[in-house]
Motif scaffolding. Structure first.
Motif, PDB file in Angstrom:
ATOM      1  N   SER A 191     -11.886 -27.779 -28.593  1.00 28.28           N
ATOM      2  CA  SER A 191     -11.462 -26.686 -29.470  1.00 28.28           C
ATOM      3  C   SER A 191     -12.335 -26.559 -30.711  1.00 28.28           C
ATOM      4  N   ARG A 192     -13.447 -27.303 -30.759  1.00 26.51           N
ATOM      5  CA  ARG A 192     -14.256 -27.396 -31.980  1.00 26.51           C
ATOM      6  C   ARG A 192     -15.441 -26.435 -31.952  1.00 26.51           C
ATOM      7  N   VAL A 193     -15.567 -25.626 -32.997  1.00 24.53           N
ATOM      8  CA  VAL A 193     -16.701 -24.723 -33.198  1.00 24.53           C
ATOM      9  C   VAL A 193     -17.472 -25.197 -34.421  1.00 24.53           C
ATOM     10  N   VAL A 194     -18.805 -25.200 -34.330  1.00 20.70           N
ATOM     11  CA  VAL A 194     -19.644 -25.643 -35.435  1.00 20.70           C
ATOM     12  C   VAL A 194     -20.522 -24.493 -35.912  1.00 20.70           C
ATOM     13  N   VAL A 195     -20.614 -24.363 -37.236  1.00 22.21           N
ATOM     14  CA  VAL A 195     -21.629 -23.533 -37.884  1.00 22.21           C
ATOM     15  C   VAL A 195     -22.569 -24.491 -38.605  1.00 22.21           C
ATOM     16  N   LEU A 196     -23.853 -24.402 -38.335  1.00 25.55           N
ATOM     17  CA  LEU A 196     -24.823 -25.347 -38.884  1.00 25.55           C
ATOM     18  C   LEU A 196     -25.975 -24.593 -39.527  1.00 25.55           C
ATOM     19  N   PRO A 206     -20.567 -15.066 -43.491  1.00 20.92           N
ATOM     20  CA  PRO A 206     -19.442 -14.153 -43.731  1.00 20.92           C
ATOM     21  C   PRO A 206     -18.868 -13.575 -42.438  1.00 20.92           C
ATOM     22  N   ASN A 207     -19.694 -13.386 -41.431  1.00 19.04           N
ATOM     23  CA  ASN A 207     -19.233 -12.807 -40.168  1.00 19.04           C
ATOM     24  C   ASN A 207     -18.291 -13.751 -39.431  1.00 19.04           C
ATOM     25  N   ILE A 208     -18.667 -15.040 -39.376  1.00 20.35           N
ATOM     26  CA  ILE A 208     -17.800 -15.970 -38.657  1.00 20.35           C
ATOM     27  C   ILE A 208     -16.516 -16.228 -39.435  1.00 20.35           C
ATOM     28  N   LEU A 209     -16.580 -16.229 -40.761  1.00 18.81           N
ATOM     29  CA  LEU A 209     -15.360 -16.416 -41.547  1.00 18.81           C
ATOM     30  C   LEU A 209     -14.420 -15.220 -41.383  1.00 18.81           C
ATOM     31  N   ALA A 210     -14.976 -14.019 -41.260  1.00 18.86           N
ATOM     32  CA  ALA A 210     -14.134 -12.845 -41.031  1.00 18.86           C
ATOM     33  C   ALA A 210     -13.508 -12.878 -39.639  1.00 18.86           C
ATOM     34  N   ALA A 211     -14.227 -13.429 -38.678  1.00 18.18           N
ATOM     35  CA  ALA A 211     -13.727 -13.468 -37.303  1.00 18.18           C
ATOM     36  C   ALA A 211     -12.772 -14.630 -37.050  1.00 18.18           C
ATOM     37  N   TRP A 212     -12.840 -15.668 -37.855  1.00 19.66           N
ATOM     38  CA  TRP A 212     -12.117 -16.896 -37.534  1.00 19.66           C
ATOM     39  C   TRP A 212     -10.598 -16.721 -37.433  1.00 19.66           C
ATOM     40  N   PRO A 213      -9.928 -16.003 -38.337  1.00 18.97           N
ATOM     41  CA  PRO A 213      -8.478 -15.820 -38.164  1.00 18.97           C
ATOM     42  C   PRO A 213      -8.112 -15.177 -36.823  1.00 18.97           C
ATOM     43  N   LEU A 214      -8.988 -14.343 -36.284  1.00 18.92           N
ATOM     44  CA  LEU A 214      -8.742 -13.724 -34.984  1.00 18.92           C
ATOM     45  C   LEU A 214      -8.923 -14.744 -33.858  1.00 18.92           C
ATOM     46  N   VAL A 215      -9.821 -15.718 -34.065  1.00 19.78           N
ATOM     47  CA  VAL A 215      -9.993 -16.795 -33.086  1.00 19.78           C
ATOM     48  C   VAL A 215      -8.733 -17.655 -33.032  1.00 19.78           C
ATOM     49  N   GLN A 221      -5.188 -23.850 -31.512  1.00 18.24           N
ATOM     50  CA  GLN A 221      -5.747 -25.202 -31.581  1.00 18.24           C
ATOM     51  C   GLN A 221      -7.212 -25.225 -32.004  1.00 18.24           C
ATOM     52  N   ALA A 222      -7.845 -24.055 -32.116  1.00 19.85           N
ATOM     53  CA  ALA A 222      -9.270 -23.999 -32.456  1.00 19.85           C
ATOM     54  C   ALA A 222      -9.531 -24.532 -33.859  1.00 19.85           C
ATOM     55  N   ARG A 223     -10.657 -25.218 -34.015  1.00 20.17           N
ATOM     56  CA  ARG A 223     -11.065 -25.792 -35.293  1.00 20.17           C
ATOM     57  C   ARG A 223     -12.521 -25.435 -35.570  1.00 20.17           C
ATOM     58  N   LEU A 224     -12.825 -25.198 -36.848  1.00 18.31           N
ATOM     59  CA  LEU A 224     -14.163 -24.777 -37.270  1.00 18.31           C
ATOM     60  C   LEU A 224     -14.731 -25.779 -38.258  1.00 18.31           C
ATOM     61  N   PRO A 244      -6.355 -24.504 -43.082  1.00 14.97           N
ATOM     62  CA  PRO A 244      -6.436 -25.908 -42.673  1.00 14.97           C
ATOM     63  C   PRO A 244      -7.185 -26.122 -41.361  1.00 14.97           C
ATOM     64  N   THR A 245      -7.537 -25.047 -40.654  1.00 15.42           N
ATOM     65  CA  THR A 245      -8.289 -25.220 -39.408  1.00 15.42           C
ATOM     66  C   THR A 245      -9.793 -25.307 -39.652  1.00 15.42           C
ATOM     67  N   ILE A 246     -10.215 -25.182 -40.914  1.00 13.01           N
ATOM     68  CA  ILE A 246     -11.643 -25.216 -41.250  1.00 13.01           C
ATOM     69  C   ILE A 246     -11.954 -26.468 -42.056  1.00 13.01           C
ATOM     70  N   GLU A 247     -13.045 -27.140 -41.722  1.00 16.46           N
ATOM     71  CA  GLU A 247     -13.522 -28.263 -42.532  1.00 16.46           C
ATOM     72  C   GLU A 247     -14.961 -28.000 -42.952  1.00 16.46           C
ATOM     73  N   LEU A 248     -15.387 -28.668 -44.018  1.00 16.00           N
ATOM     74  CA  LEU A 248     -16.692 -28.411 -44.634  1.00 16.00           C
ATOM     75  C   LEU A 248     -17.436 -29.706 -44.866  1.00 16.00           C
ATOM     76  N   LEU A 249     -18.702 -29.738 -44.455  1.00 16.14           N
ATOM     77  CA  LEU A 249     -19.591 -30.860 -44.724  1.00 16.14           C
ATOM     78  C   LEU A 249     -20.830 -30.308 -45.414  1.00 16.14           C
ATOM     79  N   ILE A 250     -21.010 -30.658 -46.694  1.00 18.31           N
ATOM     80  CA  ILE A 250     -22.158 -30.177 -47.460  1.00 18.31           C
ATOM     81  C   ILE A 250     -23.332 -31.133 -47.282  1.00 18.31           C
ATOM     82  N   ASP A 251     -24.392 -30.632 -46.649  1.00 18.95           N
ATOM     83  CA  ASP A 251     -25.668 -31.348 -46.511  1.00 18.95           C
ATOM     84  C   ASP A 251     -25.485 -32.807 -46.093  1.00 18.95           C
ATOM     85  N   PRO A 252     -24.828 -33.073 -44.966  1.00 20.94           N
ATOM     86  CA  PRO A 252     -24.653 -34.461 -44.530  1.00 20.94           C
ATOM     87  C   PRO A 252     -25.954 -35.053 -44.000  1.00 20.94           C
TER      88      PRO A 252
END
Length: 359
Positions: A191-196, A206-215, A221-224, A244-252
């Motif tokens: 269920s995991r989607v990654v933006v990198l 901005p496009n994926i953030l606008a689409a995410w609530p529709l996902v 169960q989907a997670r971003l 809460p379905t979105i998590e953020l990793l800054i420059d890991p």
């Protein structure tokens, strides 16, 4: 590099240097790397064991003129941001040859899939582009060997620049990765989607953030996971705070990026064109493929045809949030890409072997 001289017969000239270049350099024949700017994803530890020189184009040309370099890889001729640096470097080596030195072979790896001479520009910008065009044609005519990383790039060069006046050699070697050899550390999260990558409008954040609530409306169960940094970091933080379905990793670190890609089912890079830019391939796409991710992207990438033919999801730039969400939902529910879709040897490494085979 402590010395003021280059002591190897191979060199690579970059405008910007990033971690992917450094990682690849450890797998390639030794060559000095000359560059001007460190990219946002440059990690110093990856430069250990390499000969890396940060230099202004004039200094780079001077170093090459005094060097034993007989093979130089330059930025591609249609990369107008670096074309004058390439022209200076080539001129330095050609002058060296006129003064009795050995003639150097000039090589390039090309990914550009948009003709920079067709863009609508103001009067001043058109003048600058005209001057850049002079340099681009010079660099193109001086290039001995060139690999196109996509067929779209080959077609672009055929229309944007004149036929070479001498026997330049070219090949198309798709910019596809081999499977990454990093060690799996658990099952894939289906269920995991990654933006990198860079948090920027042109990379489609901005496009994926606008689409995410529709996902998540279709698949609760989907997670971003958002991985990277950039101008839209605050936008990313706001998204995480409100969902809460979105998590953020800054420059890991790179190891963590590999771990996140191993566990992800989908990687999305919904690239959007600008007046002066079009996605050539998209390094996140390459890294996602290397880790077995299903890709959701736009027709902007030069790999769009290959991705469509191999079951990935490709949408139009500027598509509606619902259309992008539908593609992500489809990707989450689709079978994982076949392992044998990818080449046994990384396309960039294969290109380098072809380029330097003639050296």
């Amino acid at each position: 590099m402590a010395s003021s001289r280059i002591r190897t017969d191979r060199a690579r000239l970059y405008r910007t240097l990033r971690s992917a270049h450094l990682e690849r350099a450890h797998e390639l024949p030794p060559a000095v790397i000359l560059f001007r700017i460190k990219r946002y994803d440059f990690h110093e530890e990856l430069a250990r064991g390499l000969v890396v020189v940060q230099a202004h184009p004039l200094r780079a040309a001077w170093l090459l003129a005094r060097s034993p370099v007989t093979t130089l890889e330059i930025g591609e001729p249609l990369m107008l941001s670096s074309v004058w640096a390439s022209a200076l470097a080539i001129s330095a080596l050609r002058l060296r040859a006129l003064l009795g030195g050995r003639r150097a072979i000039i090589e390039s790896y090309a990914l550009e899939n948009a003709d920079p001479f067709e863009r609508e520009l103001g009067a001043r910008a058109r003048l600058r582009r005209g001057l850049n065009g002079v340099a681009a044609r010079f660099v193109w005519r001086q290039t001995d060997r060139i690999v196109f990383g996509t067929d779209a790039s080959r077609v672009t060069y055929r229309t944007a620049l004149p036929e070479p006046t001498r026997d330049a050699i070219s090949a198309v070697i798709p910019a596809l990765p081999a499977r990454c050899t990093c060690t799996p550390d658990g099952d894939v999260d289906g269920s995991r989607v990654v933006v990198l990558g860079a948090f920027a409008p042109r990379k489609g954040l901005p496009n994926i953030l606008a689409a995410w609530p529709l996902v998540t409306a279709a698949l609760p169960q989907a997670r971003l996971t958002l991985i990277g940094k950039g101008a839209l970091e605050n936008r990313a933080r706001q998204a995480v705070a409100g969902d809460p379905t979105i998590e953020l990793l800054i420059d890991p670190p790179r190891g963590e990026i590999h771990r996140q890609l191993r566990r992800a089912r989908v990687l999305t890079l919904p690239s959007q064109p600008t007046a002066t830019w079009r996605e050539q391939v998209g390094l996140p796409i390459v890294e996602g493929l290397a880790h077995g991710c299903h890709i959701v992207t736009t027709t902007e990438t030069g790999l769009a045809t290959w991705l469509t033919e191999h079951g990935h999801d490709v949408v139009a730039p500027g598509c509606t949030p619902q259309q992008l969400a539908d593609a992500v939902v489809h990707a989450l529910q689709a079978p994982r890409p076949a392992a044998d879709d990818l080449p046994a040897v990384d396309g960039r490494l294969a290109a380098d072997a072809w380029l330097f085979a003639g050296a």
